[in-house]
Write a protein that holds these residues in place. Structure first.
Motif, PDB file in Angstrom:
ATOM      1  N   SER A 166     -16.751 105.487 -28.383  1.00 32.17           N
ATOM      2  CA  SER A 166     -15.301 104.935 -28.831  1.00 32.17           C
ATOM      3  C   SER A 166     -14.795 103.887 -28.191  1.00 32.17           C
ATOM      4  CB  SER A 166     -14.604 105.933 -28.403  1.00 32.17           C
ATOM      5  OG  SER A 166     -14.993 106.973 -28.769  1.00 32.17           O
TER       6      SER A 166
ATOM      7  N   ASP B 285     -15.277 106.704 -36.533  1.00 26.52           N
ATOM      8  CA  ASP B 285     -15.661 107.468 -34.759  1.00 26.52           C
ATOM      9  C   ASP B 285     -15.790 108.850 -34.956  1.00 26.52           C
ATOM     10  OD1 ASP B 285     -16.046 108.067 -32.295  1.00 26.52           O
ATOM     11  OD2 ASP B 285     -14.232 106.875 -31.596  1.00 26.52           O
ATOM     12  N   GLU B 286     -17.423 109.405 -34.856  1.00 27.80           N
ATOM     13  CA  GLU B 286     -17.624 110.582 -35.116  1.00 27.80           C
ATOM     14  C   GLU B 286     -16.889 111.030 -36.193  1.00 27.80           C
ATOM     15  OE1 GLU B 286     -17.649 113.522 -31.743  1.00 27.80           O
ATOM     16  OE2 GLU B 286     -17.782 111.438 -30.913  1.00 27.80           O
TER      17      GLU B 286
ATOM     18  N   GLN C  71     -11.045 109.038 -33.849  1.00 23.10           N
ATOM     19  CA  GLN C  71     -11.848 109.636 -33.296  1.00 23.10           C
ATOM     20  C   GLN C  71     -10.972 111.033 -33.239  1.00 23.10           C
ATOM     21  OE1 GLN C  71     -13.782 110.059 -29.301  1.00 23.10           O
ATOM     22  NE2 GLN C  71     -14.659 111.937 -29.489  1.00 23.10           N
TER      23      GLN C  71
END
Ligand SMILES: Nc1ncnc2c1ncn2[C@@H]1O[C@H](COP(=O)(O)OP(=O)(O)OP(=O)(O)O)[C@@H](O)[C@H]1O
Ligand SMILES: [Mg+2]
Lengths: 265, 343
Positions: free
Chosen positions: A45, A166-167, A86
Motif C-alpha cells: 500500500s 489497493d485490494e 484500501q
C-alpha cells in the motif's frame, strides 16, 4: 525497454522518519495489468500511495509520463491516474449514484459544472460494474461486495488511462472476486494500464500480465507470472513451502501450499 | 442498456433537486419575515406601517429607532448567523466530524484571551477596540491550533486535540487574569454570553465585507469538500490536495467565526446544531449543505434574538442564552433520536 507511464526512481518512501522502502525502483509497464504481491505490512500500500502521489519520497522521484508527479498540477494528474484506496470512506446518507458522480471531480470546474457528458460517463461506469439498479440506494445499506463495486465505479467515472487499485477484491465472495477481476481484465483489454494489490497468488497468476513481488519494502522479483510464480519465489517472499502446478483452466501457475508435517493428523 | 440507469435515477434525482430548491426558497421567505419581525419587535413594538416609515421616511417617529438600532441589529444578526452557520458546516466537513464546531479552532477563547490581555495592560477601551482585539485573538488562536496540529500534516483528529488543548489553556489564562485584575471582569462581561446589543456601535461595513468575502470563499469549497468526504486518500486521487483545502477552510472559518465572535461575543450551538439539522434535510452534498447552513444560521440567530426581546419584555435575554437554551436540548434530542451522521 522504454520507461513506462509510472516510474519510481531510487526512492525512499515512508511515514515521517520511518522509511518503509529505501532505494526502491519500480517501472509500471504501459498497457499491462500489474499485480503487486507480498506479505502483510511489506509496503504494498505504501508503494501504491507513492505511485498515487499521496506520499512524497524523501529521496528519489516518482515520474508520471516522464515528469516528476509532484511537479504536475494535482487535478491534471487526477485525469491521468485514478486511485481506489484500501479503506475509502463513504459519508452517511450518500446514494450510489451520488458517490459514483464524485468521480467526475477532476473533469469539472467552477464554470464547468455537471454536464450531459458527466451523466453519460456515470451511467456507463455503473453499468460496467453492474450496479445500475442500486443507483438510488444508500451506500451504507449495501453489502460489502456491492459497496466495493460502487467504489470501482467511482474510480471508473474518473476515466483515467491508469488505475491503481489497493485490494479491490477484499470483502468479496469468490464469485464477486472473479467478477471484479474479470472487470479489471476487461479494462486492461480496452487499453488501460492497471496496478492492483492482490493477496490471492492464484488469482494474481491468472489475471496479471506483470507481477511485482515485494518483501520488507523491497522488490524481490518482477516479471511475467509464469516466470515469477515459482516454488522458490513463493518460499522467498512468503516463507511458504509449496508446489506449483498448471491451472487446469488457464495453464497459468497454481500454488499448492505444502501440508506441514506438524499439521498432518 | 445505458438508458436503464438513467431511467432509474433521473426521476428520483430530479424530485430530490426540486425539493432542495423549494426548501431554499422557503428558507429565503422565512428569513425575510424574520428580518421584518426583527425590525418591528422590541421594547417599543411597531406595526408594518411604522416599520416601512422608519426605513424610508426620515421625518417619521420610528426613523431613529429603526435606522440607528433595529436595522443595524438585524443586519448584524443576519451576518453573524450566516457566518456561524457556514463556519460550522465548513468545520464539520473539513474534519469529517459531525460534532465539530468553529469553537474547536479556539476562536472563542482566543478572542476572550486577547480582550482580557488588552484590558489588563491598557485599561478600558471602546467597542471598536474590543472588536479588533477579539478578532486578532481569534485569528491567532486558530493559527496556533493549526500549527500545533502539525500544519501541513494536520489530520482531523490532531486538529480536534490541538483545539481542545488551546481552548483549555485559553480558559485557564482568561480566568487567571480575571482573578488578578477585577477591572477586566467588567470589560469581559460581554464575553460570557453572546449578544447583538452592541450592533449600533459596531463597525458594520468591515464586518459585512469580511463575512461576505469569507462566505464566498467558503461556498466555493463545496466541491473539493465533497471529494474530501471520501477520505484523504480518495480526495488526493480525485485531484484535491487535502493540505491546501484545510488551509483554505481554516482561513474561511477563522474569518467567519472570528468576525461574528468579535462583534457578538461567543455564541455557541449555532455552528454545531444548524449544519446538523440541515444535513438531515439536504443529504451530504456540500453544494447544498453550505448555502443551506448559511441561510439557516441567519434565520436561527435572528429568530433567537427576536425571541429574546419578547420573552422578558421590557428587559431582554441575550441571544447567546436563547441559542444555548433552544439549541442544547434540540441537539441532545437529535443525537438520541438518530445516530450522529458520520461524514
Ligand atoms: N499511515 C502510516 N503511518 C505510519 N506507518 C504506517 C502507515 N501506514 C502503514 N504504515 C507501516 O508501513 C508498513 C507497510 O505498510 P503497508 O500498508 O504498505 O503494508 P501492506 O503491504 O499494504 O500490507 P497489507 O497487506 O496488510 O495491506 C507497515 O509496517 C505499517 O505499519
Ligand atoms: Mg495494504
Amino acid at each position: 525497454m522504454t520507461a513506462g507511464p509510472l516510474v519510481v526512481e531510487d526512492a525512499t518512501i515512508g511515514y515521517g522518519r520511518v522509511a518503509i522502502s529505501e532505494g526502491l525502483s519500480v517501472d509500471i509497464p504501459e498497457g499491462e495489468f500489474t499485480v503487486i504481491l507480498g506479505p502483510n505490512a511489506c509496503g504494498k500500500s505504501t508503494l501504491l500511495k507513492a505511485l498515487a502521489r499521496m506520499l512524497k519520497p524523501s529521496a528519489g522521484r516518482v515520474l508520471l509520463d516522464g515528469k516528476d508527479i509532484h511537479s504536475q498540477p494535482t487535478r491534471a494528474v487526477a485525469r491521468r491516474l485514478g486511485l481506489l484506496p484500501q479503506s475509502p470512506i463513504a459519508p452517511d446518507g450518500i446514494t450510489v449514484a451520488d458517490l459514483v458522480a464524485r468521480g467526475r471531480y477532476p473533469h469539472q470546474g467552477i464554470l464547468k459544472q455537471w454536464s450531459a457528458e458527466d451523466e453519460r460517463v456515470v451511467a456507463e461506469a455503473m453499468a460496467a460494474t453492474d450496479i445500475s439498479e442500486l443507483a438510488s440506494r444508500g451506500v451504507d445499506e449495501l453489502s460489502g461486495g456491492q459497496r466495493q463495486r460502487v467504489w470501482i465505479a467511482m474510480v471508473l467515472a474518473q476515466q483515467t488511462p491508469l488505475l491503481l487499485l489497493d485490494e479491490p477484491t477484499t470483502f468479496l465472495d469468490i464469485t464477486h472476486q472473479i467478477e471484479v477481476l474479470d472487470l479489471c481484465a476487461k479494462l486492461h483489454r480496452e487499453g488501460r494500464t492497471l496496478v492492483a494489490v492482490l493477496h490471492d497468488l492464484n488469482q494474481a497468476a491468472r489475471y496479471a500480465t506483470h507481477l511485482i513481488a515485494m518483501r520488507d519494502g523491497e522488490v524481490v522479483a518482477e516479471g511475467a507470472p509464469a516466470d515469477i510464480v515459482t516454488a522458490d519465489t513463493v518460499q522467498q517472499v512468503f516463507d511458504l513451502p509449496c508446489r506449483i502446478i498448471d491451472d487446469p483452466e488457464t495453464g497459468t501457475p497454481l500454488v499448492i501450499p505444502k501440508a506441514l508435517a506438524s499439521a498432518r493428523i | 442498456m445505458l438508458d436503464t440507469p438513467r431511467a432509474a435515477t433521473e426521476p428520483v434525482a430530479r424530485s430530490r433537486t426540486a425539493r432542495r430548491v423549494l426548501g431554499l426558497l422557503a428558507l429565503v421567505a422565512v428569513l425575510a419575515v424574520l428580518a421584518v419581525l426583527s425590525v418591528a419587535v422590541g421594547s417599543r413594538a411597531m406595526d408594518l406601517g411604522q416599520v416601512w416609515a422608519g426605513l424610508t421616511d426620515a421625518g417619521s417617529d420610528s426613523y431613529p429607532v429603526v435606522t440607528e438600532l433595529r436595522l443595524p441589529r438585524t443586519v448584524l444578526g443576519l451576518a453573524a448567523g450566516a457566518a456561524l452557520g457556514l463556519a460550522g458546516a465548513l468545520m464539520q466537513a473539513m474534519t469529517r466530524n459531525p460534532l465539530a464546531d468553529p469553537g474547536l479552532l479556539g476562536v472563542n477563547t482566543g478572542a476572550a484571551a486577547a480582550v482580557v490581555t488588552a484590558s489588563f495592560f491598557m485599561g478600558s477601551f471602546g467597542f471598536t477596540g474590543t472588536v479588533v482585539f477579539a478578532f486578532t485573538g481569534a485569528a491567532v488562536a486558530s493559527v496556533a491550533v493549526y500549527l500545533i496540529a502539525g500544519a501541513a500534516t494536520a489530520t482531523p483528529a490532531r486538529l480536534a486535540l490541538a483545539g481542545a488543548a488551546v481552548t483549555a489553556a485559553g480558559y485557564a489564562y482568561v480566568s487567571a487574569i480575571q482573578l488578578m485584575d477585577a477591572a477586566t471582569l467588567d470589560q469581559m462581561r460581554f464575553w460570557s454570553v453572546g449578544s447583538l446589543v452592541n450592533a449600533h456601535v459596531a463597525p458594520m461595513l468591515p464586518v459585512v465585507l469580511l463575512i461576505g468575502g469569507a462566505a464566498a470563499v467558503g461556498v466555493l469549497l463545496a466541491r473539493p469538500l465533497n471529494a474530501l468526504a471520501l477520505g484523504d486518500a480518495t480526495a488526493t486521487g480525485l485531484g484535491v490536495d487535502p493540505r491546501v483545502l484545510r488551509v483554505a477552510g481554516i482561513a474561511a472559518i477563522t474569518v467567519l467565526a472570528g468576525t461574528a465572535t468579535a462583534v457578538c461575543g461567543p455564541i455557541v450551538f449555532v455552528g454545531l446544531v444548524v449544519p446538523h439539522v440541515v444535513r438531515a434535510f439536504t443529504g451530504p452534498d456540500q453544494n447544498w449543505v453550505l448555502p443551506y447552513s448559511m441561510l439557516s444560521g441567519a434565520a436561527f440567530l435572528i429568530a433567537a434574538d427576536v425571541l429574546g426581546r419578547v420573552i422578558a419584555r421590557p428587559a431582554e435575554v441575550q441571544v447567546g442564552i436563547v441559542c444555548a437554551v433552544a439549541g442544547g436540548p434540540f441537539f441532545l434530542y437529535l443525537v438520541s433520536r438518530r445516530k450522529v451522521a458520520r461524514l
